[in-house]
Design a protein around this motif. Structure first.
Motif, PDB file in Angstrom:
ATOM      1  N   GLY A 108      74.241  45.990  77.336  1.00 12.32           N
ATOM      2  CA  GLY A 108      74.887  45.639  76.086  1.00 12.32           C
ATOM      3  C   GLY A 108      76.387  45.467  76.235  1.00 12.32           C
ATOM      4  N   GLU A 148      76.236  45.402  70.708  1.00 12.85           N
ATOM      5  CA  GLU A 148      74.947  44.710  70.614  1.00 12.85           C
ATOM      6  C   GLU A 148      74.324  44.602  71.998  1.00 12.85           C
ATOM      7  OE1 GLU A 148      73.559  40.236  69.307  1.00 12.85           O
ATOM      8  OE2 GLU A 148      75.036  41.286  68.047  1.00 12.85           O
ATOM      9  N   TYR A 205      77.787  36.593  73.106  1.00 12.79           N
ATOM     10  CA  TYR A 205      76.582  36.637  72.286  1.00 12.79           C
ATOM     11  C   TYR A 205      75.846  35.297  72.328  1.00 12.79           C
ATOM     12  CZ  TYR A 205      78.142  41.099  70.297  1.00 12.79           C
ATOM     13  OH  TYR A 205      78.517  42.408  70.121  1.00 12.79           O
TER      14      TYR A 205
END
Length: 294
Positions: free
Chosen positions: A269, A159, A290
């Motif tokens: 990322g 991500e 995250y």
């Protein structure tokens, strides 16, 4: 066949030299040579061939290496899972990163994580874009910060954590030094200080220059942001660097200027191996990251 023989074999295959392998293993050269010889006798094949001073894998050696690396990685993971089962807060996280993130980002997130997980250990590995994807794919590291974030890949997933702006950097006595922003084409006649070809920041800068209608004249190349920044500050040329690489202060620093046309950015990322469950402690760190970047 002993585990030690497999470990020695992998080390020699990577170093292509028995002496260097022995030094890293902290054993005698003769011990490494003997174990490799015993392994080859047991298998009934030659795993290496001598070329000059180096040892190169034979075709069957390459085949054997790919299998052995997987076995050793699975074994290491199994041992780690047992340790985590006994005490998840005393586990180890294997994480890779590019040099451009080590100055501020990596120390900050590790320090923030360790406030609540003080006994977790980190094994850090610096690498290029290609080597980080390779190491995650092979299971040699659990996670890796990477830039730019790969849009798709057969073996890794992840991500985007953040999008970061790149700034033009110029010497303090440059005619544009008092500007708050510039168009990139204003640097088209300047000598550029660039990263070497294996670094993705070079590709980002080259693409931006192409969009601005010119091919940069490269005068110097380097492999670290400190080198790029220092050469520009010394008047050797101009360059573009991410914001995180420009947070250091000191007497010898270039001037940073926002680029408005085109605006130059990079994605940063976090990647992990596809279809493979992360060790518990690495999964905790992944979730922490995250939340941290939200």
């Amino acid at each position: 066949m002993e585990l030690r023989q497999l470990q020695y074999f992998v080390k020699v295959a990577r170093k292509q030299h028995v002496t260097q392998a022995a030094e890293e293993l902290h054993v005698a050269q003769s011990a490494v040579s003997r174990q490799i010889h015993m392994l080859e006798e047991e298998l009934g094949v030659d795993l290496f061939v001598q070329k000059g001073r180096n040892l190169h894998l034979t075709s069957v050696g390459h085949l054997f290496l790919s299998r052995v690396e997987g076995i050793l990685t699975d074994l290491e993971r199994a041992v780690g899972e047992i340790h985590e089962f006994l005490d998840p807060e005393a586990g180890e996280i294997r994480i890779g990163f590019p040099h451009s993130l080590v100055i501020n980002l990596l120390p900050a997130v590790v320090a923030a994580f360790k406030k609540n997980h003080p006994n977790v250990k980190f094994r850090l590995r610096q690498g290029t874009y290609t080597s980080l994807i390779r190491d995650v794919s092979r299971g040699e590291i659990d996670l890796a910060f990477i830039s730019p974030f790969p849009k798709s890949h057969e073996h890794v997933t992840g991500e985007i954590l953040l999008t970061e702006e790149l700034y033009a950097i110029i010497p303090a006595n440059h005619i544009l030094a008092d500007y708050t922003s510039i168009r990139l084409e204003q640097l088209k006649n300047e000598p550029f200080v660039m990263f070497s070809e294996e670094y993705t920041l070079r590709t980002i800068v080259m693409d931006a220059c192409q969009k601005a209608g010119f091919v940069p004249k490269i005068e110097f190349e380097g492999e670290e942001t400190d080198t790029i920044r220092g050469l520009v500050a010394a008047g050797m040329g101009v360059s573009l660097l991410p914001a995180m690489a420009l947070l250091e202060s000191g007497q010898t620093q270039p001037v940073k200027i926002r680029v408005t046309d085109p605006q130059v950015t990079r994605t940063v990322g976090l990647i992990c191996r596809k279809d493979v469950k992360l060790p518990l402690v690495a999964e905790v760190f992944r979730r922490f990251l995250y939340d941290y970047f939200k």
